[in-house]
Enzyme design. Structure first.
Site, short mmCIF file in Angstrom:
data_model
loop_
_atom_site.label_atom_id
_atom_site.label_comp_id
_atom_site.label_asym_id
_atom_site.label_seq_id
_atom_site.Cartn_x
_atom_site.Cartn_y
_atom_site.Cartn_z
N HIS A 54 38.93 38.01 31.25
CA HIS A 54 38.22 36.73 31.04
C HIS A 54 36.99 36.91 30.15
O HIS A 54 35.99 36.21 30.31
CB HIS A 54 37.81 36.11 32.37
N ASN A 127 42.80 29.47 37.71
CA ASN A 127 43.41 29.52 36.38
C ASN A 127 44.00 28.16 36.03
O ASN A 127 43.94 27.23 36.83
CB ASN A 127 44.52 30.58 36.33
N TYR A 337 35.26 40.80 42.22
CA TYR A 337 34.47 39.97 41.32
C TYR A 337 32.98 40.27 41.45
O TYR A 337 32.28 40.49 40.46
CB TYR A 337 34.74 38.48 41.58
#
Length: 488
Positions: A54, A127, A337
Site C-alpha cells: 500500500h 480493500n 499493521y
C-alpha cells in the site's frame, strides 16, 4: 515583498539562500555555514521507509453521518443516533507497487478509514474487493514477495506471481475478481470499499454479532479495460491522485453509503462454510445488506507527506462496541499493521496530527521515545508515570470493548474448524457464472494474457486446474486462450 522571512530550523533569519559561504572569493566552503549544513543534512533525511504494501496512496478528510438505527447491534458511540457526524480521514492505495508506481494498474485497492470518535480513533482497514488471496497470515510475507519485484531481475515476474497462486488454491476467488472487469477502477471515487474481514459488534446488552462492511460508491462503479488502463498510465501515472484532488477542489464531494451484513454470533459455528474465511463472501440471501450511514469526503490534505504518507491505520484500533472476530488474517493484522508503523514512523507516530485523536485526548502512561511531543497523560504537570497510582491518573474502565470470543483448547493442529462447505473454488465458480458473456470473455483474456507468460508448464497446469475446479467452462476457456497465446 515576501510575506514571511526565511529562517533556519531554529528560527534564525537567513541572509543568503543562493550562495554558500566560502573562504575568500571562489574558495572552498566553510564548515561554519550552518544554513548550508542544515539544508544538506535535512535533505539527506527527508525520506522515511516506504510501506511494504500500500505504498502508493491518496487521501482526504470528510465525515461519516449515521442515517439508520443500528443500536440494536452495537453500542459504539459514533453510531448511537441518526444524524450523528464523525470526522474521518480516508486513504486509498494500490497494494503491490512502490511509492513511484502508477495508479491505473491491475491491483487491489486499499480502502482505509480513520474515524475520529469521542471514544478514541477507530480504524477500519479494507480493500475494494470483499475477499483476499489467502486466509492465513503465515502466508502473507511469501505472497507479497511473489508479487513484488524479483531480487534478480528487478521487475515483477509472472513466473513468481502464478507460481505462488499455483500453490494457493484459495486465491482462485480473488484472482477471478482481480482479472475481471472491476480489476482496474477508473478512479478512487468510482469504486466500492469493503471491510473484507469479519468484525464483531456488541450491543448494550452484551449480545454479540459478526459483521461485514460494504461501502457502496454513490458515483457509480466505473472501471478501465486493460487497453484503457495502459493508455491512462502512459498519459498520467498519477491519474487517480489527480482526480481525487481536483474533484474535491471543484466542490465535488465523493460519497459512499455504508451497509453491513449482520450475523448473530450463534450462527457462526453451524454456518455451511467458515464465516471468518477472508477468501469467501457471505451471500446476501443469507445476510442482507442493512444501511448504516453515509461517508463524504470534502477536504484535501494540506501536505501529502505529513498527512497521507504518515497516516497510520491499524485494525486493532477499536472503540467500545466494536471488536475482532476469529478471522485468522485479521488476527495477524492486529499485530502487523501497528508494528509496521512503529518501524516506519516511530513509537510516537500516534502523536502526529493525522493520527492523533481529535474528538477526545489520549491519556496513558507511554513516555519518551523518538519524536515524543508530550507524555501520554497530559492532564496534570505533576502526573505520575505508572498505574495504578494515588494521584488521580488515568484509570481503567473495567468494561471490555467487545464480547469475548469463543475459544477451544489446543488440538495438536493449526487447522481451522471444519464446516460443511469449506471449499476453495465454489465461490469463484459462482462469481464466474454471475458474469455476462462479455465479462467472461474479458476475464479469460486478462488471465490468459498474464498466465501465458509463465515459463514452467507445471505452474500453468496447476493454475488451470484451479479454474477447472471453480467451473468447467471457466477452466476450459482459460486453457484454450493460454494455449493459443503460447503457440503464437
Amino acid at each position: 515583498m515576501p510575506k514571511h522571512t526565511l529562517t533556519t530550523e531554529s528560527g534564525a533569519p537567513v541572509a543568503d539562500n543562493q550562495n554558500s559561504a566560502t573562504a575568500g572569493v571562489g574558495g572552498p566552503l566553510l564548515l561554519q555555514d550552518q544554513h548550508l549544513l542544515e539544508k544538506l543534512a535535512r535533505f539527506n533525511r527527508e525520506r522515511i521507509p516506504e510501506r511494504v504494501v500500500h505504498a502508493r496512496g491518496s487521501g482526504a478528510y470528510g465525515h461519516f453521518e449515521v442515517t439508520d438505527d443500528v443500536t440494536g447491534f452495537t453500542h459504539a458511540d459514533f453510531l448511537s443516533e441518526i444524524g450523528r457526524r464523525t470526522e474521518v480521514f480516508v486513504r486509498f492505495s494500490t497494494v503491490a507497487d512502490s511509492l513511484g508506481g502508477a495508479d491505473a494498474v491491475r491491483d487491489p485497492r486499499g480502502f482505509a478509514l480513520k474515524f475520529y470518535t469521542a471514544e478514541g480513533n477507530y480504524d477500519l482497514v479494507g480493500n475494494n474487493t470483499p475477499v483476499f488471496f489467502i486466509k492465513d497470515p503465515l502466508k502473507f510475507p511469501d505472497f507479497i514477495h511473489s508479487q513484488k519485484r524479483d531480487p534478480f531481475t528487478g521487475v515483477t515476474e509472472p513466473d513468481n506471481v502464478w507460481d505462488f497462486w499455483a500453490h494457493s488454491p484459495e486465491a482462485t476467488h480473488q484472482i477471478t475478481w482481480l482479472f475481471g472487469d472491476r480489476g482496474i477502477p477508473a478512479s478512487y471515487r468510482h469504486m466500492n470499499g469493503y471491510g473484507s474481514h469479519t468484525y464483531q459488534w456488541t450491543n448494550a446488552e452484551g449480545e454479540a454479532f459478526f459483521v461485514k462492511y460494504h461501502f457502496k460508491t454513490n458515483q457509480g462503479v466505473r472501471c478501465l479495460s486493460a487497453e484503457q488502463a495502459a493508455e491512462q498510465v502512459g498519459a498520467d501515472a498519477n491519474s487517480h491522485q489527480r482526480d481525487l484532488v481536483h474533484a474535491i477542489e471543484r466542490g465535488v464531494k465523493p460519497s459512499w453509503t455504508l451497509h453491513v451484513q449482520i450475523m448473530p454470533a450463534a450462527d457462526a459455528a453451524e454456518y455451511r462454510f467458515n464465516p471468518f474465511d477472508l477468501t469467501k463472501v457471505w451471500p446476501h440471501s443469507d445476510y442482507p445488506l442493512q444501511r448504516v450511514g453515509r461517508l463524504v469526503l470534502d477536504r484535501n490534505p494540506d501536505n501529502v507527506f505529513a498527512e497521507v504518507e504518515q497516516a497510520a491505520f491499524s485494525p486493532n484500533n477499536f472503540v467500545p462496541g466494536i471488536g475482532p472476530s476469529p478471522d485468522k488474517m485479521l488476527q495477524g493484522r492486529l499485530f502487523a499493521y501497528a508494528d509496521a508503523h512503529r518501524y516506519r514512523l516511530g513509537v510516537n507516530h500516534t502523536q502526529l496530527p493525522v493520527n492523533a485523536p481529535k474528538a477526545t485526548e489520549a491519556a496513558n502512561y507511554g513516555r519518551d521515545g523518538l519524536h515524543a511531543t508530550h507524555g501520554g497523560a497530559r492532564y496534570d504537570r505533576y502526573a505520575k508515570n505508572y498505574e495504578p497510582n494515588s494521584y488521580g491518573g488515568p484509570a481503567e474502565t473495567g468494561r471490555p470493548l467487545s464480547a469475548p470470543l469463543a475459544v477451544t483448547g489446543w488440538t495438536g493442529t493449526h487447522a481451522a474448524a471444519e464446516h460443511v462447505k469449506d471449499d476453495d473454488f465454489f465461490q469463484a465458480g459462482e462469481l464466474y457464472r454471475l458474469m455476462s458473456p462479455e465479462e467472461r470473455s474479458r476475464l479469460v483474456a486478462n488471465i490468459a494474457g498474464s498466465l501465458s507468460q509463465v515459463t514452467r508448464d507445471d505452474v500453468v497446469e496447476k493454475n488451470l486446474a484451479h479454474f477447472h475446479a471453480a467451473d468447467t467452462e471457466y477452466g476450459t476457456r482459460v486453457a484454450e486462450a493460454v494455449r493459443a497465446l503460447r503457440e503464437d
